[in-house]
Design a protein around this motif. Structure first.
Motif, short mmCIF file in Angstrom:
data_model
loop_
_atom_site.label_atom_id
_atom_site.label_comp_id
_atom_site.label_asym_id
_atom_site.label_seq_id
_atom_site.Cartn_x
_atom_site.Cartn_y
_atom_site.Cartn_z
N ILE A 180 0.86 -1.19 0.00
CA ILE A 180 0.00 0.00 0.00
C ILE A 180 0.89 1.23 0.00
CG2 ILE A 180 -1.80 1.23 1.26
CD1 ILE A 180 -2.51 -1.54 2.52
N SER A 181 0.70 2.10 -0.99
CA SER A 181 1.60 3.25 -1.12
C SER A 181 0.89 4.41 -1.79
CB SER A 181 2.84 2.87 -1.94
OG SER A 181 2.48 2.55 -3.27
N THR A 224 -1.93 -8.39 8.49
CA THR A 224 -0.69 -9.14 8.64
C THR A 224 0.15 -9.12 7.37
OG1 THR A 224 -1.60 -11.28 7.93
CG2 THR A 224 -1.85 -10.71 10.25
N HIS A 225 1.48 -9.04 7.53
CA HIS A 225 2.47 -9.20 6.45
C HIS A 225 2.29 -8.17 5.33
CE1 HIS A 225 2.45 -13.27 8.33
NE2 HIS A 225 3.75 -13.21 8.08
N ASN A 226 1.82 -6.96 5.65
CA ASN A 226 1.67 -5.92 4.64
C ASN A 226 2.86 -4.96 4.69
OD1 ASN A 226 -1.27 -6.52 3.86
ND2 ASN A 226 -1.40 -6.28 6.07
N THR A 227 3.08 -4.27 3.58
CA THR A 227 4.17 -3.29 3.46
C THR A 227 3.58 -1.94 3.09
OG1 THR A 227 5.72 -5.00 2.75
CG2 THR A 227 6.31 -2.72 2.27
N PHE A 228 3.95 -0.90 3.83
CA PHE A 228 3.41 0.44 3.64
C PHE A 228 4.51 1.42 3.28
CE2 PHE A 228 0.82 -1.86 6.65
CZ PHE A 228 -0.48 -1.52 6.34
N SER A 229 4.21 2.34 2.37
CA SER A 229 5.16 3.41 2.06
C SER A 229 4.40 4.61 1.52
CB SER A 229 6.21 2.94 1.05
OG SER A 229 5.60 2.52 -0.16
N ARG A 230 4.90 5.79 1.86
CA ARG A 230 4.38 7.06 1.34
C ARG A 230 2.86 7.19 1.51
NH1 ARG A 230 7.67 4.93 -2.28
NH2 ARG A 230 5.97 4.45 -3.71
N THR A 231 2.39 6.87 2.72
CA THR A 231 0.99 7.19 3.04
C THR A 231 0.97 8.56 3.69
OG1 THR A 231 1.05 6.18 5.26
CG2 THR A 231 0.48 4.74 3.40
N ALA A 232 0.06 9.42 3.26
CA ALA A 232 0.03 10.77 3.80
C ALA A 232 -0.33 10.78 5.28
CB ALA A 232 -0.98 11.62 3.02
N ALA A 233 -1.26 9.91 5.68
CA ALA A 233 -1.63 9.76 7.09
C ALA A 233 -1.07 8.42 7.60
CB ALA A 233 -3.13 9.85 7.25
N GLU A 234 -1.58 7.95 8.73
CA GLU A 234 -1.02 6.74 9.35
C GLU A 234 -1.00 5.56 8.38
OE1 GLU A 234 -2.99 9.15 12.65
OE2 GLU A 234 -3.58 8.48 10.64
N ASN A 235 -0.01 4.71 8.55
CA ASN A 235 -0.03 3.44 7.83
C ASN A 235 -1.29 2.65 8.21
OD1 ASN A 235 3.59 2.73 7.94
ND2 ASN A 235 2.44 4.19 6.72
N VAL A 236 -1.60 2.60 9.51
CA VAL A 236 -2.80 1.93 10.00
C VAL A 236 -3.47 2.83 11.04
CG1 VAL A 236 -3.77 -0.07 11.18
CG2 VAL A 236 -1.84 -0.38 9.61
#
Length: 347
Positions: A180-181, A224-236
């Motif tokens: 998710i990016s 579970t097991h997700n990858t986050f980058s460049r989200t303007a607000a919180e990853n979760v």
């Protein structure tokens, strides 16, 4: 039953922290080739048990397949761009899910980050989404009243607001192995900007609108097991009114967050979440936070065996003292947090 087919898809410092923590927590390996390649779904047979395979190759065929979906269907998306916004309303059953499946080359694209939900799971219980790419749209995947479903190995990118949002008592769902990016790019917000990677529930200010004034009980969600980058607000972002979720073995990255929209990777306002074995780096201020938005919420959450490189001025774990029984275990490994591991004593 025989399947039928018819026609209608920074290593560096953080790596050192991982190596130092191997005796405490596993899971410091990089992303699997499956994730990098868009997932293991190379054909309909990999998507799960089915009683019928429905192959689609354009937007019109996809809409017809969604409208005509039956329990046990695998809707197989061929490699193509599927332009427009799509809605799933048909439900599977506990034994026979409906599965929307393809490789990462099957791309759902609504065409604008300022309008529409690229994919709307609207009351579509026991419906799974596997392997696809979701891009553009005001929301990437919006789920309303969606329960007992899975979103797995899906790429969500270039979204106006939230990447994936579970709302209106969506419960007992799993979001796993997703990338998710680039969320929060809509032109619609100034003072109140959004752009969470994954958003669970809804703010109490919106309960009248979405759940008749009752808490939005989007409960027992596994992330579970997700990858986050460049989200303007919180990853979760986990809202008050939700209970009993699991946030585990994800990789969080605060690079690119909007300081007006977020100051942590994960913000928990619900109750009795387990946050375990995650990795994180480049936090905006703190790594993880809890907040009490309403009395009785933001309590009973447990943080255990996380390995994080904060690289910011806050804490690894910033716990709202108004919330009872939140626990930060001493087995969390926190580096480069200027304020320290936590504002509460570890246990």
């Amino acid at each position: 039953m025989k399947t039928r087919e018819r026609r209608a898809v920074r290593p560096g410092v953080f790596t050192v922290a991982c190596l130092l923590a191997l005796s405490v927590v596993s899971g410091c390996n990089g992303s699997s080739s499956d994730r990098a390649g868009g997932g293991p779904y190379r054909g309909p047979s990999a998507c799960g048990r089915s009683t019928r395979v429905v192959r689609v190759s354009d937007s019109s065929e996809l809409r017809r397949a969604l409208d005509d979906a039956h329990p046990g269907d695998v809707i197989w998306l061929g490699s193509a761009a599927y332009k427009g916004a799509f809605t799933a309303t048909r439900s599977g059953t506990r034994r026979s899910h409906i599965t929307l499946c393809g490789t990462s080359s099957a791309v759902l694209d609504s065409g604008s980050v300022n309008h529409h939900y690229t994919l709307h799971l609207d009351g579509a219980d026991y419906t799974d989404v596997r392997g696809l790419t979701i891009e553009r749209g005001l929301k990437g995947i919006m789920a309303d009243g969606w329960s007992h479903g899975t979103i797995d190995h899906v790429t969500v990118r270039d979204i106006g607001e939230e990447g994936i949002h579970l709302r209106r008592s969506s419960s007992n769902d799993t979001i796993s192995n997703c990338r998710i990016s680039d969320t929060g790019s809509a032109d619609l917000h100034d003072a109140h900007h959004s752009g969470e990677g994954i958003y669970i529930g809804s703010s109490y200010n919106n309960w009248d609108r979405y759940t008749g004034g009752h808490p939005d009980s989007s409960d027992n969600v596994r992330i579970t097991h997700n990858t986050f980058s460049r989200t303007a607000a919180e990853n979760v972002d986990v809202k008050e009114g939700t209970v009993g979720g699991l946030i585990s073995r994800n990789t969080f990255d605060g690079s690119g967050m909007d300081p007006k929209a977020a100051d942590s990777w994960v913000d928990i306002k619900g109750n009795h979440y387990t946050v375990s074995r995650n990795r994180g780096f480049s936090a905006p201020v703190d790594g993880f936070q809890t907040h009490v938005q309403l009395p009785g919420w933001g309590v009973g959450n447990v943080f255990t065996a996380n390995v994080v490189h904060v690289d910011a001025g806050g804490y690894g774990f910033d716990i709202d003292k108004a919330g009872a029984a939140n626990v930060v275990r001493c087995n969390n490994v926190v580096t480069s947090a200027a304020s320290g591991r936590s504002d509460v004593r570890c246990r």
